[in-house]
Design a protein around this motif. Structure first.
Motif, short mmCIF file in Angstrom:
data_model
loop_
_atom_site.label_atom_id
_atom_site.label_comp_id
_atom_site.label_asym_id
_atom_site.label_seq_id
_atom_site.Cartn_x
_atom_site.Cartn_y
_atom_site.Cartn_z
N PHE A 1 26.49 42.52 53.29
CA PHE A 1 26.52 41.95 54.63
C PHE A 1 27.69 40.98 54.70
CE2 PHE A 1 25.63 38.96 58.01
CZ PHE A 1 25.25 39.81 59.04
N GLY A 2 28.64 41.27 55.59
CA GLY A 2 29.80 40.40 55.72
C GLY A 2 30.58 40.33 54.42
N GLU B 1 27.68 58.72 41.24
CA GLU B 1 26.86 59.01 42.42
C GLU B 1 25.86 57.88 42.60
OE1 GLU B 1 24.07 62.21 42.14
OE2 GLU B 1 23.96 62.07 39.95
N GLY B 2 25.32 57.77 43.82
CA GLY B 2 24.33 56.73 44.09
C GLY B 2 24.92 55.35 44.25
N ALA B 3 26.22 55.24 44.54
CA ALA B 3 26.85 53.94 44.71
C ALA B 3 26.62 53.41 46.12
CB ALA B 3 28.35 54.04 44.41
N SER B 4 27.03 52.16 46.35
CA SER B 4 27.01 51.56 47.68
C SER B 4 28.45 51.25 48.08
CB SER B 4 26.18 50.27 47.69
OG SER B 4 24.84 50.55 47.40
N ALA B 5 28.73 51.30 49.39
CA ALA B 5 30.09 51.08 49.88
C ALA B 5 30.08 50.11 51.04
CB ALA B 5 30.72 52.41 50.30
N HIS B 6 31.23 49.41 51.21
CA HIS B 6 31.34 48.41 52.28
C HIS B 6 32.82 48.19 52.55
CE1 HIS B 6 30.43 44.94 54.74
NE2 HIS B 6 31.18 44.16 53.98
N VAL B 7 33.18 48.02 53.82
CA VAL B 7 34.55 47.70 54.20
C VAL B 7 34.59 46.28 54.71
CG1 VAL B 7 36.43 48.18 55.81
CG2 VAL B 7 35.26 50.07 54.68
N THR B 8 35.48 45.47 54.13
CA THR B 8 35.71 44.11 54.61
C THR B 8 37.21 43.92 54.77
OG1 THR B 8 35.44 41.76 54.09
CG2 THR B 8 35.61 43.26 52.23
N SER B 9 37.64 43.56 55.96
CA SER B 9 39.06 43.44 56.27
C SER B 9 39.75 44.77 55.96
CB SER B 9 39.67 42.27 55.50
OG SER B 9 41.03 42.09 55.84
N LYS B 10 40.73 44.76 55.07
CA LYS B 10 41.45 45.99 54.74
C LYS B 10 41.03 46.55 53.38
CE LYS B 10 45.37 43.62 52.54
NZ LYS B 10 46.84 43.56 52.43
N TYR B 11 39.86 46.13 52.89
CA TYR B 11 39.44 46.51 51.55
C TYR B 11 38.15 47.33 51.60
CZ TYR B 11 42.69 42.76 50.47
OH TYR B 11 43.80 41.96 50.41
N TYR C 1 34.48 56.02 55.95
CA TYR C 1 34.94 56.28 54.58
C TYR C 1 33.80 56.86 53.75
CZ TYR C 1 39.36 53.83 55.26
OH TYR C 1 40.61 53.47 55.69
N VAL C 2 34.15 57.83 52.90
CA VAL C 2 33.20 58.45 51.98
C VAL C 2 33.77 58.35 50.57
CG1 VAL C 2 32.11 60.60 51.26
CG2 VAL C 2 32.19 60.00 53.68
N PHE C 3 32.95 57.89 49.64
CA PHE C 3 33.39 57.75 48.24
C PHE C 3 32.44 58.49 47.32
CE2 PHE C 3 32.60 55.72 44.16
CZ PHE C 3 33.86 55.77 43.58
N GLY C 4 33.03 59.21 46.34
CA GLY C 4 32.29 59.74 45.20
C GLY C 4 31.15 60.67 45.55
N GLY C 5 30.13 60.67 44.70
CA GLY C 5 29.00 61.58 44.81
C GLY C 5 29.01 62.56 43.65
N SER C 6 28.25 63.62 43.79
CA SER C 6 28.16 64.66 42.75
C SER C 6 28.24 66.02 43.41
CB SER C 6 26.85 64.52 41.97
OG SER C 6 26.67 65.62 41.10
N THR D 1 26.31 65.52 46.98
CA THR D 1 25.13 64.68 47.19
C THR D 1 25.36 63.35 46.50
OG1 THR D 1 22.73 64.52 46.90
CG2 THR D 1 23.96 65.55 45.13
N GLY D 2 24.67 62.31 46.95
CA GLY D 2 24.79 61.00 46.32
C GLY D 2 26.07 60.27 46.63
N ALA D 3 26.77 60.63 47.72
CA ALA D 3 28.00 59.93 48.09
C ALA D 3 27.66 58.59 48.74
CB ALA D 3 28.83 60.78 49.04
N ALA D 4 28.67 57.72 48.84
CA ALA D 4 28.53 56.43 49.53
C ALA D 4 29.37 56.48 50.79
CB ALA D 4 28.99 55.29 48.63
N ALA D 5 28.83 55.98 51.89
CA ALA D 5 29.54 56.01 53.17
C ALA D 5 29.52 54.63 53.81
CB ALA D 5 28.91 57.03 54.12
N THR D 6 30.60 54.29 54.49
CA THR D 6 30.69 53.04 55.23
C THR D 6 31.74 53.21 56.32
OG1 THR D 6 31.01 50.64 55.04
CG2 THR D 6 32.45 52.05 53.72
N CYS D 7 31.84 52.25 57.21
CA CYS D 7 32.77 52.36 58.32
C CYS D 7 33.50 51.04 58.52
CB CYS D 7 32.03 52.75 59.60
SG CYS D 7 30.69 51.63 60.00
#
Length: 569
Positions: A435-436, A373-383, A334-339, A320-326
C-alpha cells in the motif's frame, strides 16, 4: 467210714475244681484287667502326648498372643504416625498449592516478560538506512511487530490485501498443511489484522460456505475486497470457479453481485489480477483441466459485467502464478513471472490499456530476480517492485526487487531476512501486500501461526528532497548538513569535512559517514562527534559517493546531500 471219706474226697474234689474254676475266672478277669490297664496306659500315653502338644500349642498361642499384643501396640503407634503424617501431608499440600499458585503467577509474569522481550527484540531488529539505488539515495525503514489476538493458522495459496488506507490487512482462504477439517476451516475463514495495534480478529460471520484457494483478491474502493475464481471445495468435490464475491470490510458481510451480460471468463485458479478505478483486470491462470491461459478479462464493478479484452503485440506466454499490478495513472498493466507448467519465469510484460498492446520489458542492467511464481507486485512512481514467491524447485524466496521502468534496470531493495529461515515454508506472495510506499509481510511460526509482521517502508529520492526542502523553510537558521567541496583526494584515501547545521547543533550526539561505490554497496566508515574524517583503503581512480547523517539526542536525524569524490590514479 470209707464211704464218708469217699464222699468227702469227692466234695473236696468238687470244691477244688470249683476253686480252680474260680482261680481261672480270676486269672481271666486279671488278664482282662491287665489288658484294660495296658489300654489305659496307652490312653494315658496318648493323653500325655496330647497334653504335651496342647502345652506346646498353648505356648505357641501365648507367643502369638504376645506378638498380637505387640502388633496391636505397633498398630496404635502406626495409626498415630499416620495421623501425624496425614496432618503433615495436608500442610505440605497447602504449601504446594501456594507454591503452584506462585509458580503460575511467575509463569504468567515470565510469559509476559518473554512476550515483551520478543516485542523489544523485534522492534530492535528494525533499522533505517540510506541506500544508493539506481545511483540515487533511497531511505529504507524496516520494522517488526509481534502480533496478538485470534492469530490465524499458517496456509498456502491464500490471498492478503491492505484495506482502509493501509490500516488493515485482510487474509482470506488458502490451504492448510493439516488435512481434513483444519484445511477446510482455513479455506473458509477471513482474518483481519489491525496494523497499528497488531491484533488479529477472525469474524465468524465472514466465513464462507465453501473453502477457497489459489484465488485472487483485490481491493475495490477503500473497504471492499473482490474475490474471483480459485479452487472451491475440498477433496473430490473441489474444482475451479469463475464466480465473483465481494466482502464489505465495514460489515464483514459477503455479497454476490448479479452478473449481467453474456460474457464470462473460464473457471480458473492461479490467475493474476489488479484493480484500476473500479475495474478489475484478470490475466492467465489454469483451468480445471490444467490448461494454462494468457487471456485478459475485465470486471466492471459499477455495471457488474465481464468483458473479454482482445489484445495485440507480444502477448505473454500462457502461465499460472504470475504477479500483476498497474500504474497509478491506470495506463499500464504489468505482469511478472509465473510458471509455464515446467519452469518458473522472471520476464516482465506490460499491457498498454489505451492501445491494448502487449510489450515485453527488455532488461539488460542489474541482477534480475530469480524466476518464480506466487510473487506479489506493486508499482510506485517509476519503479516496479517484486516480492517473494517460490522458484521451480519449490524453495520460497523472501527478497524484494525494484525495476526502474525507464532505464530499465534491476536493484535489490531488501534481501529478505526470512528467506533462509526454516519457518519460511510457503510462497511469499500469499503473505505480502503493498500500500503506497509500504510493504506488509506476514511471517508464520513453527507453531503454524501467522504471528509476526514485517513492514518495509521506503522514501524515494524525490520524497527525500521534498523532506529536505521542508526542513530548510525555517528562516533565520540553517537546518542543512553539507559535505564540503574541498576534499583532499589521494590515491587510496579521501579526507573530507562537513558543515553542521546552525539550528540545534548542540543537540547532535554524533555523525555517521557512509560511502558507496558505483555498484551500490553501502557501508559505514565513521561514527563520532568530529566533523572531519579521512577514509582509507580505497581503490585508485575510483568514484565514491558519500553522505553524512547527524543523529540528535531525541532520536531524530538529518541527512546531507550525497556527493561524488574520485581518488587519484
Amino acid at each position: 467210714m470209707k464211704g464218708r471219706l469217699t464222699s468227702a474226697a469227692d466234695d473236696y474234689a468238687d470244691i477244688l475244681e470249683h476253686r480252680q474254676e474260680q482261680i481261672k475266672a480270676e486269672e481271666a478277669k486279671l488278664r482282662g484287667l491287665q489288658a484294660n490297664v495296658e489300654k489305659l496306659e496307652l490312653d494315658i500315653g496318648r493323653a500325655e502326648e496330647e497334653i504335651r502338644q496342647l502345652k506346646e500349642a498353648n505356648g505357641q498361642q501365648a507367643v502369638k498372643l504376645d506378638e498380637a499384643a505387640q502388633m496391636l501396640h505397633d498398630k496404635e503407634n502406626l495409626e498415630e504416625a499416620v495421623r501425624r503424617q496425614h496432618d503433615l501431608i495436608e500442610k505440605q499440600t497447602e504449601e504446594l498449592r501456594n507454591i503452584k499458585k506462585q509458580l503460575e503467577e511467575r509463569d504468567g509474569q515470565l510469559d509476559r516478560a518473554n512476550t515483551s522481550i520478543e516485542e523489544l527484540s523485534l522492534k530492535s531488529a528494525g533499522a533505517t538506512d540510506l541506500r544508493i539505488l539506481f545511483d540515487e539515495p533511497w531511505l529504507v525503514q524496516v520494522s517488526y511487530a509481534r502480533l496478538k489476538g485470534d492469530i490465524p493458522m499458517d496456509r498456502e495459496w491464500g490471498a492478503v490485501a491492505a484495506l482502509g488506507m493501509g490500516k488493515h490487512l485482510v487474509l482470506y482462504g488458502g490451504m492448510s498443511k493439516v488435512p481434513g477439517a483444519a484445511s477446510d476451516s482455513v479455506g473458509r475463514e477471513v482474518a483481519v489484522l489491525t496494523i497499528d495495534s497488531g491484533v488479529w480478529e477472525r469474524p465468524s460471520g465472514a466465513r464462507t460456505a465453501a473453502s477457497c484457494a489459489s484465488h485472487s483478491a483485490v481491493v475495490v474502493g477503500r473497504t471492499k475486497l473482490l474475490v474471483f475464481g480459485g479452487q472451491r471445495g475440498d477433496g473430490a468435490a473441489a474444482g475451479a470457479a469463475a464466480d465473483v464475491a465481494v466482502l464489505n470490510a465495514d460489515t464483514m458481510k459477503w455479497m454476490s453481485p448479479q452478473i449481467k451480460g453474456t460474457e464470462r471468463p473460464l473457471p480458473r485458479s492461479g490467475h493474476a489480477s489488479c484493480c484500476i478505478r473500479e475495474r478489475v483486470f484478470v490475466f492467465g491462470g489454469a483451468t480445471a483441466d490444467g490448461v494454462l491461459l494468457n487471456d485478459v478479462w475485465v470486471w466492471d464493478q459499477d455495471s457488474s459485467q465481464w468483458a473479454h479484452v482482445s489484445t495485440f503485440g507480444t502477448v505473454p506466454s500462457p502461465r499460472t502464478g504470475a504477479a500483476a499490478t498497474c500504474t497509478d495513472d491506470g495506463r499500464r498493466l504489468y505482469v511478472f513471472g509465473g510458471s509455464d507448467g515446467g519452469r518458473c519465469l522472471n520476464d516482465v510484460h506490460y499491457l498498454d490499456l489505451e492501445k491494448l498492446t502487449w510489450s515485453p520489458v527488455a532488461v539488460h542492467m542489474g541482477t534480475p530476480p530469480e524466476p518464480r511464481e506466487g510473487a506479489s507486485a506493486h508499482v510506485t512512481s517509476k519503479y516496479l517492485l517484486i516480492s517473494g514467491g517460490c522458484n521451480t524447485m519449490g524453495r520460497c524466496l523472501g527478497d524484494t526487487r525494484a525495476l526502474d521502468l525507464y532505464s530499465p534496470r534491476w536493484e535489490c531493495l531488501d534481501e529478505g531476512a526470512w528467506a533462509n529461515s526454516l519457518m519460511w515454508l510457503k510462497p511469499h506472495g500469499a503473505y505480502t501486500a503493498f500500500f503506497g510506499n509500504r510493504q506488509f509481510t506476514l511471517k508464520p511460526s513453527m507453531h503454524e501461526k501467522l504471528w509476526e509482521l514485517q513492514v518495509l517502508e521506503w522514501s524515494l529520492p524525490e520524497d527525500i528532497e521534498r523532506l529536505r526542502a521542508n526542513r530548510r523553510k525555517d528562516s533565520g537558521f540553517s537546518e542543512k548538513l553539507e559535505l564540503s567541496d574541498d576534499a583532499v583526494c589521494g590515491v587510496s584515501s579521501l579526507e573530507l569535512s562537513w558543515r553542521p547545521p546552525t539550528k540545534n547543533a548542540d543537540r547532535i550526539e554524533r555523525y555517521k559517514l557512509m560511502i558507496a561505490t558505483g555498484t551500490g554497496v553501502v557501508k559505514d566508515v565513521y561514527q563520532g562527534r568530529e566533523s572531519r574524517f579521512r577514509v582509507t583503503g580505497l581503490k585508485s581512480a575510483t568514484e565514491y559517493i558519500l553522505c553524512v547523517k547527524a543523529l540528535y539526542d531525541d532520536g531524530s536525524f538529518l541527512w546531507s546531500e550525497s556527493k561524488a569524490y574520485r581518488t587519484l590514479a
